[in-house]
Write an enzyme that holds these catalytic residues in place. Sequence first.
Site, PDB file in Angstrom:
ATOM      1  N   GLY A  35      34.238  39.584  35.601  1.00 49.88           N
ATOM      2  CA  GLY A  35      33.249  38.774  34.902  1.00 49.88           C
ATOM      3  C   GLY A  35      33.851  38.271  33.613  1.00 49.88           C
ATOM      4  O   GLY A  35      34.301  39.066  32.771  1.00 49.88           O
ATOM      5  N   ALA A  36      33.921  36.957  33.428  1.00 50.02           N
ATOM      6  CA  ALA A  36      34.667  36.370  32.310  1.00 50.02           C
ATOM      7  C   ALA A  36      34.270  36.944  30.951  1.00 50.02           C
ATOM      8  O   ALA A  36      35.121  37.376  30.169  1.00 50.02           O
ATOM      9  CB  ALA A  36      34.484  34.850  32.310  1.00 50.02           C
ATOM     10  N   ASN A  39      35.171  40.543  30.623  1.00 51.73           N
ATOM     11  CA  ASN A  39      36.600  40.666  30.317  1.00 51.73           C
ATOM     12  C   ASN A  39      36.845  40.547  28.810  1.00 51.73           C
ATOM     13  O   ASN A  39      37.617  41.310  28.217  1.00 51.73           O
ATOM     14  CB  ASN A  39      37.398  39.574  31.030  1.00 51.73           C
ATOM     15  CG  ASN A  39      37.412  39.736  32.539  1.00 51.73           C
ATOM     16  OD1 ASN A  39      37.193  40.818  33.067  1.00 51.73           O
ATOM     17  ND2 ASN A  39      37.669  38.644  33.233  1.00 51.73           N
ATOM     18  N   ARG A 169      33.106  26.529  36.782  1.00 53.23           N
ATOM     19  CA  ARG A 169      32.967  27.120  38.114  1.00 53.23           C
ATOM     20  C   ARG A 169      32.113  26.151  38.936  1.00 53.23           C
ATOM     21  O   ARG A 169      30.905  26.337  39.077  1.00 53.23           O
ATOM     22  CB  ARG A 169      32.301  28.497  38.050  1.00 53.23           C
ATOM     23  CG  ARG A 169      33.066  29.557  37.292  1.00 53.23           C
ATOM     24  CD  ARG A 169      34.367  29.949  37.990  1.00 53.23           C
ATOM     25  NE  ARG A 169      34.980  31.106  37.344  1.00 53.23           N
ATOM     26  CZ  ARG A 169      35.792  31.042  36.300  1.00 53.23           C
ATOM     27  NH1 ARG A 169      36.081  29.862  35.758  1.00 53.23           N
ATOM     28  NH2 ARG A 169      36.321  32.137  35.794  1.00 53.23           N
ATOM     29  N   LYS A 229      43.645  24.508  25.601  1.00 59.45           N
ATOM     30  CA  LYS A 229      44.547  25.447  26.264  1.00 59.45           C
ATOM     31  C   LYS A 229      45.483  24.680  27.196  1.00 59.45           C
ATOM     32  O   LYS A 229      45.024  23.940  28.069  1.00 59.45           O
ATOM     33  CB  LYS A 229      43.747  26.487  27.035  1.00 59.45           C
ATOM     34  CG  LYS A 229      42.919  27.403  26.137  1.00 59.45           C
ATOM     35  CD  LYS A 229      42.047  28.341  26.938  1.00 59.45           C
ATOM     36  CE  LYS A 229      40.852  27.628  27.537  1.00 59.45           C
ATOM     37  NZ  LYS A 229      39.909  28.544  28.206  1.00 59.45           N
ATOM     38  N   GLY A 260      41.958  35.768  34.544  1.00 60.14           N
ATOM     39  CA  GLY A 260      41.774  36.542  33.323  1.00 60.14           C
ATOM     40  C   GLY A 260      42.629  36.068  32.165  1.00 60.14           C
ATOM     41  O   GLY A 260      42.448  36.518  31.029  1.00 60.14           O
ATOM     42  N   ASP A 263      40.421  34.180  29.616  1.00 65.61           N
ATOM     43  CA  ASP A 263      39.594  35.127  28.866  1.00 65.61           C
ATOM     44  C   ASP A 263      40.460  35.904  27.877  1.00 65.61           C
ATOM     45  O   ASP A 263      40.018  36.214  26.763  1.00 65.61           O
ATOM     46  CB  ASP A 263      38.901  36.091  29.826  1.00 65.61           C
ATOM     47  CG  ASP A 263      38.016  35.374  30.828  1.00 65.61           C
ATOM     48  OD1 ASP A 263      37.463  34.311  30.470  1.00 65.61           O
ATOM     49  OD2 ASP A 263      37.895  35.852  31.963  1.00 65.61           O
TER      50      ASP A 263
END
Length: 322
Positions: A35-36, A39, A169, A229, A260, A263
């Site tokens: 779960g983002a 995390n 998502r 990013k 991950g 995150d």
Amino acid sequence: MPKFITIGEPMVVMASQDIDVNLDEAVHFKKYLAGAEFNVALGMNRLGHCTSYVSKIGSDPFGRYIFEEAKKAGLDIRNLIYDENLLTGAYLKESVSKGDPATAYFRKNSAASNLKVEEIDMSLLNNVQVAHLSGIFAALSDQTLQTFKVFNHRLNDEKIVTIFDPNLRPILWKNKEIMISTINDLAKMSQIVLPGIHEAKILMGSTNPEEIANFYLKQSDLTKSVVVKLGANGAYVKTNSGQIFTVPGFKVDKVVDTVGAGDGFAVGLESALLEGKSLEVAVHRACAVGALAVQSAGDSEGYPTRSQLIGFYKSHNYRGDL
């Protein structure tokens, strides 16, 4: 009292141990937390920051596992609510030797997707300084979208620094157009926005980092900084005060699992900001934690402790502010 807070859906991931075998045929799996936003909470806590995690879980084996692991990790779980009538979300994940793994989700009408804002104890915001928000929680249901908005407004009313990660998502949204318009509207409500370069291509039509930053800065007077990013290439940063810089990524010998990493980037950025570091130092840490994340299986297993982070910096001859 916690100084950091996040809201989201905790899940259990059953990660295949059969390398390069599709999920239909894989038979060996290992259980991990996922779960983002969960995390991020785990990563922040691992770096020594008291973290409040807001969500709802089912009273089932997965939910009890999440609750016990969160408690063991030291998270503030006073807003982690049990629901006897709903199930905890879970998903399957492929093991691949290269590229991104395929996933299969089982989260429709999960406990977290039914979280109501009136169930949240807002008194726990009293000491909070930084909040992490993600587009995933908003996408779960009409209920969580409403909860997200009210919670975000309350954070802003309390003068808490809000950081928004689009975390696209598409499978969770009714259609692409609704996803784009909703995510961009939600981004207007945070001081810092963290779009990935490939996400931005979908959200605003460009992969040019400066154009991406300009888009989100011009959307809202509330948005002060945009950190784009760039994956392994690091990150591009622009602020509404005119500061512009690029931070290179840290090279790693082997990529084990890319899930991950984004995150982890948030963990590095937000932990440094919570410690009063400059935005540039925070982005360096973000790149470092993201690089550490891709070298381990599981969504959050690669997130470092303080000593591990310092060791990583030393191994890469990084001499900047920690």
